[in-house]
Write an enzyme that holds these catalytic residues in place. Structure first.
Site, PDB file in Angstrom:
ATOM      1  N   ASP A  30     -18.229  37.077 -14.389  1.00 36.37           N
ATOM      2  CA  ASP A  30     -19.288  36.932 -13.669  1.00 36.37           C
ATOM      3  C   ASP A  30     -20.114  38.120 -13.834  1.00 36.37           C
ATOM      4  OD1 ASP A  30     -22.311  35.350 -12.727  1.00 36.37           O
ATOM      5  OD2 ASP A  30     -20.816  35.566 -10.192  1.00 36.37           O
ATOM      6  N   ASN A  78     -23.783  24.518 -13.652  1.00 36.13           N
ATOM      7  CA  ASN A  78     -24.333  25.612 -14.208  1.00 36.13           C
ATOM      8  C   ASN A  78     -25.757  25.240 -15.380  1.00 36.13           C
ATOM      9  OD1 ASN A  78     -21.821  27.829 -14.888  1.00 36.13           O
ATOM     10  ND2 ASN A  78     -23.962  28.306 -14.299  1.00 36.13           N
TER      11      ASN A  78
HETATM   12  C1  IPE Z   1     -19.512  30.948 -11.415  1.00 33.95           C
HETATM   13  O1  IPE Z   1     -20.720  31.834 -11.612  1.00 33.95           O
HETATM   14  C2  IPE Z   1     -19.872  30.015 -12.655  1.00 33.95           C
HETATM   15  C3  IPE Z   1     -18.891  30.363 -13.606  1.00 33.95           C
HETATM   16  C4  IPE Z   1     -18.560  32.040 -14.353  1.00 33.95           C
HETATM   17  C5  IPE Z   1     -19.198  29.718 -14.608  1.00 33.95           C
HETATM   18  P1  IPE Z   1     -22.464  31.964 -10.907  1.00 33.95           P
HETATM   19  O2  IPE Z   1     -23.068  32.597 -11.388  1.00 33.95           O
HETATM   20  O3  IPE Z   1     -22.193  30.256 -11.656  1.00 33.95           O
HETATM   21  O4  IPE Z   1     -21.713  31.662 -10.226  1.00 33.95           O
HETATM   22  P2  IPE Z   1     -23.252  30.978  -7.997  1.00 33.95           P
HETATM   23  O5  IPE Z   1     -23.927  30.493  -8.545  1.00 33.95           O
HETATM   24  O6  IPE Z   1     -22.781  32.913  -8.199  1.00 33.95           O
HETATM   25  O7  IPE Z   1     -22.358  31.366  -7.520  1.00 33.95           O
HETATM   26  C1  IPE Z   2     -21.706  34.870 -16.313  1.00 34.80           C
HETATM   27  O1  IPE Z   2     -23.223  35.079 -15.877  1.00 34.80           O
HETATM   28  C2  IPE Z   2     -21.430  33.298 -16.873  1.00 34.80           C
HETATM   29  C3  IPE Z   2     -22.372  31.907 -16.290  1.00 34.80           C
HETATM   30  C4  IPE Z   2     -22.544  31.486 -14.966  1.00 34.80           C
HETATM   31  C5  IPE Z   2     -21.836  31.115 -17.628  1.00 34.80           C
HETATM   32  P1  IPE Z   2     -23.957  34.995 -14.904  1.00 34.80           P
HETATM   33  O2  IPE Z   2     -25.032  34.135 -16.116  1.00 34.80           O
HETATM   34  O3  IPE Z   2     -24.064  33.898 -13.803  1.00 34.80           O
HETATM   35  O4  IPE Z   2     -24.642  36.507 -14.615  1.00 34.80           O
HETATM   36  P2  IPE Z   2     -24.978  36.305 -13.177  1.00 34.80           P
HETATM   37  O5  IPE Z   2     -24.518  36.416 -12.353  1.00 34.80           O
HETATM   38  O6  IPE Z   2     -26.459  36.072 -13.567  1.00 34.80           O
HETATM   39  O7  IPE Z   2     -26.023  38.293 -13.304  1.00 34.80           O
HETATM   40 MG    MG Z   3     -23.601  34.749 -12.356  1.00 33.46          MG
END
Ligand code: IPE
Ligand code: IPE
Ligand code: MG
Length: 251
Positions: A30, A78
């Site tokens: 993340d 997502n």
């Molecule tokens: C979790 O991260 C999903 C992945 C890393 C693929 P998110 O960024 O989607 O989670 P939330 O929304 O912060 O809980």
């Molecule tokens: C994790 O990074 C990747 C996925 C969830 C696919 P994020 O895209 O959630 O990055 P932040 O949390 O918005 O910084």
């Molecule tokens: Mg995230």
């Protein structure tokens, strides 16, 4: 201490005891978006940079003898993101595999997928299935990529499978136990994670392996995923090795 010594100390691999290497490590990768934002870049630049971390962590996990590495790449939630970002995320596995498949094969790594692949765009599905096929006889680390994965829907699907068996008369309700449910999950046959790592400072599971993480050791770091280096990975393993796992019993 001068800066050179300080740097060396930061990047040194801590002494890891070989027998304490977790069998199964799961990672919630993340912070890609925030990493990009901090640099004034579009979010997709963060996802691209995150691919380098996938490469590094796969290498180090395999090097130190982790047997299963499960990476959360895209959750069932997502899809709520802007179309352009989702499109990019759906192209990444293919890009990653074009660049890395050869070295995965060379390193004896077996690629597996976790999630509902049916809902993926055709080109994404085809490229990941090709990697699964080409690495299926490899005997080294399993690289398990969670793509369009959601723990709650996985559990709902498992309950449906169990109901079907009960309806067909092949399973008696009184015979349903934890193993019955585990066997109907997408992770059937894969031991539960020993260690779960989440980057970016968020302290939640975000619908990842809820059933399977009942007794998993959790390790969180503020580091954004694209900044995650081998030394952070070793730090997590080191922390894991100092934990006392009791599974509800006594040490
Ligand atoms: C979790 O991260 C999903 C992945 C890393 C693929 P998110 O960024 O989607 O989670 P939330 O929304 O912060 O809980
Ligand atoms: C994790 O990074 C990747 C996925 C969830 C696919 P994020 O895209 O959630 O990055 P932040 O949390 O918005 O910084
Ligand atoms: Mg995230």
């Amino acid at each position: 201490m001068n800066w050179r010594k300080l740097w060396k100390r930061r990047t040194e691999r801590p002494s890891l005891s070989e027998e304490g290497i977790p069998y199964h490590v799961a990672i919630i990768m993340d912070g890609n978006g925030r990493w990009a934002k901090r640099r004034g870049l579009p979010r997709i630049a963060g996802h691209r940079a995150g691919m380098e971390s996938v490469k590094r962590v796969t290498e180090s996990a395999s090097e130190i003898g982790v047997r299963i590495l499960t990476l959360y790449a895209f959750s069932t939630e997502n899809w709520k993101r802007p179309e352009q970002e989702v499109d990019y995320l759906m192209r990444l596995p293919q890009e990653f595999l074009i660049l890395e498949l050869e070295s995965l094969i060379k390193n004896n790594i077996r690629v597996c997928m976790l999630g509902d692949l049916e809902a993926l765009p055709l080109w994404t599905r085809e490229s990941v299935l090709e990697a699964v096929e080409k690495t299926k006889s490899n005997t080294g680390m399993m690289l398990n990529i969670a793509l369009n994965y959601g723990s709650r829907s996985e559990i709902v699907e498992a309950v449906k499978k169990i109901s079907d068996q009960v309806k067909a008369g092949t399973l008696q309700p009184e015979d349903i136990n934890e193993q019955t449910l585990s066997a109907c999950l997408l992770t059937n046959g894969i031991p539960d994670p020993d260690l779960l790592i989440r980057t970016s400072g968020e302290l939640r599971l975000s619908n990842f392996l809820l059933w399977q993480c009942a007794y998993t050791e959790l390790w969180f770091t503020d580091v954004y995923w694209p900044d995650f280096r081998k030394e952070h990975f070793y730090e997590a393993i080191h922390a894991y090795q100092k934990r006392g796992r009791r599974f509800g019993g006594l040490k």
